[in-house]
Design a protein around this motif. Structure first.
Motif, PDB file in Angstrom:
ATOM      1  N   SER A  79      -0.674  -3.764  35.306  1.00  0.00           N
ATOM      2  CA  SER A  79       0.362  -3.819  34.276  1.00  0.00           C
ATOM      3  C   SER A  79       1.512  -2.882  34.608  1.00  0.00           C
ATOM      4  CB  SER A  79      -0.224  -3.470  32.901  1.00  0.00           C
ATOM      5  OG  SER A  79      -0.376  -2.075  32.719  1.00  0.00           O
ATOM      6  N   LEU A  80       1.191  -1.729  35.195  1.00  0.00           N
ATOM      7  CA  LEU A  80       2.236  -0.768  35.555  1.00  0.00           C
ATOM      8  C   LEU A  80       3.073  -1.286  36.720  1.00  0.00           C
ATOM      9  CD1 LEU A  80       0.157   2.527  35.267  1.00  0.00           C
ATOM     10  CD2 LEU A  80       1.734   1.564  33.591  1.00  0.00           C
ATOM     11  N   SER A 173      -5.504   1.368  29.138  1.00  0.00           N
ATOM     12  CA  SER A 173      -4.375   0.748  28.442  1.00  0.00           C
ATOM     13  C   SER A 173      -3.563  -0.119  29.392  1.00  0.00           C
ATOM     14  CB  SER A 173      -3.465   1.834  27.848  1.00  0.00           C
ATOM     15  OG  SER A 173      -4.186   2.683  26.973  1.00  0.00           O
ATOM     16  N   VAL A 174      -2.804  -1.058  28.821  1.00  0.00           N
ATOM     17  CA  VAL A 174      -1.837  -1.850  29.591  1.00  0.00           C
ATOM     18  C   VAL A 174      -0.507  -1.817  28.844  1.00  0.00           C
ATOM     19  CG1 VAL A 174      -3.572  -3.360  30.627  1.00  0.00           C
ATOM     20  CG2 VAL A 174      -2.516  -4.022  28.461  1.00  0.00           C
ATOM     21  N   LEU A 175       0.587  -1.863  29.611  1.00  0.00           N
ATOM     22  CA  LEU A 175       1.920  -1.801  29.023  1.00  0.00           C
ATOM     23  C   LEU A 175       2.583  -3.166  29.049  1.00  0.00           C
ATOM     24  CD1 LEU A 175       3.424   1.494  30.527  1.00  0.00           C
ATOM     25  CD2 LEU A 175       1.957   1.198  28.528  1.00  0.00           C
ATOM     26  N   GLU A 176       3.402  -3.435  28.033  1.00  0.00           N
ATOM     27  CA  GLU A 176       4.245  -4.621  28.071  1.00  0.00           C
ATOM     28  C   GLU A 176       5.269  -4.472  29.190  1.00  0.00           C
ATOM     29  OE1 GLU A 176       6.142  -5.439  24.364  1.00  0.00           O
ATOM     30  OE2 GLU A 176       4.525  -6.789  23.728  1.00  0.00           O
ATOM     31  N   LYS A 177       5.730  -5.587  29.706  1.00  0.00           N
ATOM     32  CA  LYS A 177       6.601  -5.582  30.888  1.00  0.00           C
ATOM     33  C   LYS A 177       7.877  -4.772  30.660  1.00  0.00           C
ATOM     34  CE  LYS A 177       8.368  -8.668  34.460  1.00  0.00           C
ATOM     35  NZ  LYS A 177       8.464 -10.067  34.934  1.00  0.00           N
ATOM     36  N   ASP A 178       8.486  -4.857  29.480  1.00  0.00           N
ATOM     37  CA  ASP A 178       9.741  -4.153  29.189  1.00  0.00           C
ATOM     38  C   ASP A 178       9.526  -2.826  28.486  1.00  0.00           C
ATOM     39  OD1 ASP A 178      11.503  -5.994  30.320  1.00  0.00           O
ATOM     40  OD2 ASP A 178      11.504  -7.238  28.509  1.00  0.00           O
ATOM     41  N   SER A 179       8.290  -2.375  28.347  1.00  0.00           N
ATOM     42  CA  SER A 179       8.018  -1.181  27.555  1.00  0.00           C
ATOM     43  C   SER A 179       8.621   0.087  28.147  1.00  0.00           C
ATOM     44  CB  SER A 179       6.508  -1.004  27.368  1.00  0.00           C
ATOM     45  OG  SER A 179       5.868  -0.892  28.625  1.00  0.00           O
ATOM     46  N   HIS A 211      -4.097 -10.107  35.196  1.00  0.00           N
ATOM     47  CA  HIS A 211      -3.333  -9.365  36.199  1.00  0.00           C
ATOM     48  C   HIS A 211      -2.401  -8.351  35.548  1.00  0.00           C
ATOM     49  CE1 HIS A 211      -4.922 -11.968  39.276  1.00  0.00           C
ATOM     50  NE2 HIS A 211      -4.467 -13.033  38.651  1.00  0.00           N
ATOM     51  N   GLY A 212      -2.921  -7.684  34.519  1.00  0.00           N
ATOM     52  CA  GLY A 212      -2.169  -6.623  33.864  1.00  0.00           C
ATOM     53  C   GLY A 212      -1.159  -7.081  32.834  1.00  0.00           C
ATOM     54  N   VAL A 213      -1.058  -8.388  32.597  1.00  0.00           N
ATOM     55  CA  VAL A 213      -0.097  -8.913  31.629  1.00  0.00           C
ATOM     56  C   VAL A 213      -0.847  -9.353  30.377  1.00  0.00           C
ATOM     57  CG1 VAL A 213       1.672 -10.643  31.171  1.00  0.00           C
ATOM     58  CG2 VAL A 213       1.451  -9.661  33.466  1.00  0.00           C
TER      59      VAL A 213
END
Length: 476
Positions: A79-80, A173-179, A211-213
């Motif tokens: 995700s990162l 944790s995973v982050l949103e793409k635009d976070s 895949h992190g999304v």
């Protein structure tokens, strides 16, 4: 002779006054929340313009402290790597894991060892054993060190980092793409005035992460324990922290997703290694020193910068989490008692700390008093029965209103609105919360008090299911 009726009357007045004050505080917070979320929606419309400026070249070192995170570490790092941001590096600090955390990263991202590693010890940490860099992604590093705890791992990451800002992200944790772009917005708009920024944490249980999304289709889990936590998170991040941020009185940025000015962290000694709630303690320490030295600095919350994490799904694991949280809150507040009700620290001393002391830290004792009053009221007389029922109904209405507004604020921010069935589910949970969820929280918070006074600091094992790769069935 003790006048039981008189004592109960005064207790009733106190409880009614306390509840009224809390209601007024949260009503004011809701007004701030509506204002801030509306402002963020306006910023969102100009995001494309901002993203094309050189301002978003601010360098960020993303620090991931990892201890036995094999269940979700690959998804976390994926995700990162997918972040829509120009200039960043990822540093996973393996804090003496005994599982396959390091091996999974090395194999998945084709990492090779770095020879002759030299790290400047800006902050003292446990010994670093080795470092790896990915052949696929040159901005991805793995640091293996002796176990020293989460704060020690983050301090090690700060030592290794090469960028001017550091972002803390939990290994589960995973982050949103635009976070990252969103959480860096205050640094872009306010520059050096910003000391730290916290993002919003949401729950991802029973949703797909590929895949992190994150593909979030189920907002409220059919598991009432998880669904109730979802509502809690909405209340905390979309009302409480938004309001405190608007007043520049933030005392906590979630360790799951926060960004700091690295120079300020180093100047203030890094994260404390002798407390459980290191994420709160560092923010309290920064706020204290900012106020004490009259620095023109801000600590900000960005509600639309989203980080997803997995909530406890069993009472056993949730108990460990909540008693730690309350113990960490008490440790952070008592470590800086000089600020308590002290006008020399301005609003921090006379507003922020009193709020956290009276509304957050000592709420278990008020709740115990309320339960005792309700029980006693049924045995003493008709007047007290009626007043007890009035307080109970007021509490239920308050819970239902707060939860519904929290859900609607989240929906407004996401432009994704719940249907009638979801709203009915939320309201149903709200009206049952006082009979099962709140008593559990009360007991575990009291355990936090006990552990605080007995100096017990073991973290405990947090069992996780791990992120799902397959798409779940959506419950209609």
């Amino acid at each position: 002779m003790v006048n039981i009726n008189g004592i109960l009357a005064w207790i009733g007045y106190f409880l009614a006054a306390y509840l009224l004050v809390v209601l007024l505080i949260y009503f004011a917070m809701m007004i701030f929340a509506v204002y801030k979320i509306n402002r963020n929606r306006r910023y969102e419309r100009t995001m494309d313009l901002l993203s094309n400026t050189e301002a978003y070249n601010l360098g960020v070192s993303v620090l991931v402290p990892a201890f036995n995170e094999e269940q979700g570490i690959v998804q976390n790092v994926s995700s990162l790597l997918n972040l829509n941001y120009k200039r960043f590096e990822i540093i996973v600090v393996n804090d003496g894991s005994t599982d396959a955390t390091a091996d999974l990263l090395i194999n998945q991202f084709l990492m090779k060892p770095v020879q002759n590693v030299t790290i400047e010890q800006k902050l003292k940490t446990a010994e670093v054993e080795s470092m790896y860099v990915s052949n696929l992604f040159p901005n991805l590093k793995l640091v293996n060190k002796l176990n020293g705890g989460k704060a020690d791992a983050l301090n090690c990451g700060i030592n290794v980092s090469t960028m001017e800002y550091v972002c803390t992200v939990d290994g589960d944790s995973v982050l949103e793409k635009d976070s990252m772009k969103k959480v860096m917005r205050p640094f872009v708009l306010e520059g050096d005035r910003v000391a730290a920024v916290g993002g919003t944490v949401e729950l991802i249980n029973e949703n797909r992460v590929n895949h992190g999304v994150a593909d979030k289709q189920i907002e409220f889990s059919p598991n009432p324990l998880v669904a109730m936590q979802t509502i809690e998170y909405f209340r905390s991040f979309l009302i409480g922290r938004v309001a405190l941020s608007e007043l520049n009185l933030m005392l906590i940025c979630s360790g799951a997703f926060s960004v700091f000015d690295k120079a300020m962290l180093i100047e203030n000694g890094g994260l404390a290694r002798n407390v459980i709630g290191e994420d709160m303690e560092i923010v309290v320490r920064l706020q204290k020193n900012i106020t004490k030295h009259r620095l023109n600095k801000l600590i900000v919350h960005v509600p639309d910068a989203i980080c997803y994490t997995e909530a406890p799904e069993t009472l056993k694991v949730l108990r460990r989490q909540r008693r730690r949280w309350h113990q960490g809150l008490l440790e952070s507040l008592t470590a800086h008692m000089e600020v308590w009700f002290n006008p020399r620290f301005r609003a921090l001393g006379v507003i922020a700390f009193p709020y956290f002391i009276m509304v957050e830290a000592f709420i278990p004792f008020v709740e115990v008093l309320g339960i005792a009053y309700l029980i006693a009221g049924f045995f003493v007389g008709q007047v007290f029965v009626e007043f007890s029922l009035f307080l109970l109904m007021l509490s239920l209405i308050y819970a239902g209103l707060m939860n519904t507004i929290s859900v609607m604020l989240h929906s407004w921010q996401q432009d994704k609105y719940p249907d009638a069935a979801e709203l009915a589910y939320v309201l149903g949970l709200s009206f049952t919360e006082a009979f099962w969820f709140k008593p559990l929280m009360l007991f575990w918070r009291l355990e936090g008090f006990y552990r605080f006074f007995t100096k017990r600091s073991d973290w405990g094992v947090m069992d996780r299911r791990g992120f799902s790769e397959s798409k779940p069935e959506v419950v209609s």
